[in-house]
Design a protein around this motif. Structure first.
Motif: not given
Length: 485
Positions: A25-28, A144-153, A206-208, A229-235
């Motif tokens: 996720l960080g690389v993308l 981004a997952p919502y938990e880190i969406r602000g910092s990633l965006s 980079v994927p869509e 970019i997520r664990s399988r369960e989370r995805a």
């Protein structure tokens, strides 16, 4: 009473977790934010390139403003076009197209023999800058997952100010080592080709956006991207949440784009709020400092070469403020951040106006006091306003109109930026630093009222929760301080 429609049921998502998916996720995000780097360099490079360009191309005060603002008017168009293209064609392909446009615009500007060709090149760059300012934040928010969406965006805005700082440093080095003439401004502009190439090559791998794929019914592809970019369960759980929201929205409204927007009063309201957020940010005058910082510092009493070097200071503090902002993005509510930011920048505006009025020209303290206050203004702006503005704009629009709504808001942002860029030299010439910054201060007071009264809170909610809240109107009537526990 407000008629509130029922919302889709909420399902708790598994934790994000750590592992290779977080690194991926960080690389993308890093690759996509090269669009922000280009945005920053192209808007910042004019700061030091303008004076030697003015001399070589014979620009007047008016044509100087046209060269600067032509990129900004192009950006307004690019924001709208970029949003529409990204909704139909996809976020990834649109960013690749923007990389090509950045490169072509750079080549035209570097080779420009006269004013007219330079304006054409700047418009091309503006189309790319505007498109990037719309599409890249949306792409990051949807990854981004919502938990880190602000910092990633928020990394995109950080890359913007890194690009501006890079432009200031390159300008200072080239301008002081090679002099102000002999086409030195062409070299300053040419550096932009390098990140354009990097963005193009990087985005090929980079994927869509998974949310865009799901909105088109391509759920298997969306799950494949989420699995990177997520664990399988989370995805799996997150895709189910996205599909549930898409199905809910399909029952509420079966059309898309403008018809969806105009058919729902809450969507109209959120787009107007988004436009207000964008215009308010620009009317702080931050980009006038970024474009004409050297001019302001010369007006305050610095010599031209010294102003070119001193101009690096606001660029440095902008990057420092950006790092602090990202660290606080998941700790402080968006509304609180904006209110703090407008309070600080408004105080800085009035102090700059007072200092320029009380410290007369020729006073040796005048340039240094004004430089200090300009740095304080830029630091306040970057720490509390710039990143928060772009993050909240990337969050508040529903999927069906996300790129369209973002495009409209950013179009308004760039139009405000463009007119300010066009007339800023004339305003400074007519009213001086005193009148200019007192004017910015008054606008800041109006912006504070607007944020307090109308802007909803989006921190701590998934994009699907924000979408349901906006579509039904719930987000406007619940406690604006409410966040996920």
């Amino acid at each position: 009473m407000v008629d509130i429609k029922p919302t889709a049921p909420k399902v708790a998502l598994p934790p994000v977790g750590t592992g290779p998916h977080r690194r991926r996720l960080g690389v993308l995000a890093l690759v996509a934010t090269f669009g922000g780097l280009l945005f920053g360099y192209d808007t910042g490079v004019i700061n030091g390139a303008l004076l030697p360009m003015k001399q070589e191309l014979g620009l007047t005060n008016l044509t100087e403003g046209v060269v600067t603002s032509s990129l900004l008017f192009g950006a307004a168009i690019g924001a709208m076009l970029g949003g529409r293209i990204a909704d139909g064609w996809g976020r990834r392909k649109t960013i690749i197209l923007l990389a090509v446009t950045f490169f072509v615009g750079t080549v035209v500007c570097v080779a420009a023999p006269a004013f007219g060709v330079m304006v054409i090149g700047r418009v091309l760059l503006g189309l790319a800058v505007g498109g990037a300012s719309t599409v890249v934040p949306v792409f990051l928010a949807e990854l981004a997952p919502y938990e880190i969406r602000g910092s990633l965006s928020g990394r995109n805005e950080l890359m913007i100010v890194i690009g501006q700082l890079a432009a200031f440093v390159v300008n200072a080095i080239i301008g002081n080592l090679w002099g102000e003439g002999n086409g030195v401004w062409r070299v300053m502009l040419a550096v932009c080709a390098l990140p354009a190439i990097a963005l193009f090559v990087g985005m090929l791998r980079v994927p869509e956006s998974p949310r865009w794929l799901a909105s088109k019914g391509r759920n298997d592809e969306a799950l494949e991207v989420l699995g990177q970019i997520r664990s399988r369960e989370r995805a799996v759980a997150e895709l189910d949440d996205i599909k549930r929201t898409n199905e809910f929205e399909a029952k509420v409204e079966r059309v898309s784009g403008w018809r969806t927007l105009l058919g729902n009063k809450w969507l109209i309201r959120i787009v107007l709020i988004g436009a207000g957020i964008g215009v308010a940010q620009q009317l702080t005058g931050i980009n006038s400092i970024m474009y004409y910082g050297q001019t302001v510092l010369i007006e305050s009493g610095f010599q031209q070469s010294a102003a070119l070097i001193a101009n690096i200071a606001p660029g440095v503090i902008a990057v420092v403020g950006g790092v602090i902002a990202i660290a606080n993005m998941e700790r402080i509510n968006r509304r609180t951040t904006l209110i703090i930011g407008y309070s600080l920048t408004t105080v800085c505006h009035f102090l700059i106006g007072i200092a320029s009025m009380t410290l007369v020209e020729g006073n040796p303290a005048r340039p240094w006091v004004i430089l200090f206050l300009v740095v304080a203004f830029v630091g306040s702006m970057q720490t509390f306003l710039n990143i928060a503005t772009w993050v909240i704009l990337s969050e508040i629009f529903p999927t069906q109109i996300r790129a369209l709504g973002m495009g409209i808001a950013v179009f308004c942002l760039w139009i405000a930026n463009a007119f300010l860029g066009l007339y800023f030299p004339t305003i400074v010439a007519a009213t001086g630093i005193t009148g200019t910054f007192f004017g910015f201060g008054i606008v800041g007071l109006l912006a504070l009222f607007f944020i307090w009264k109308f802007v909803p809170e989006s921190r701590g909610r998934t994009l699907e929760e924000v979408e349901e809240g906006v579509t039904t109107g719930n987000i406007f009537v619940v406690d604006k301080k409410q966040t996920r526990a």
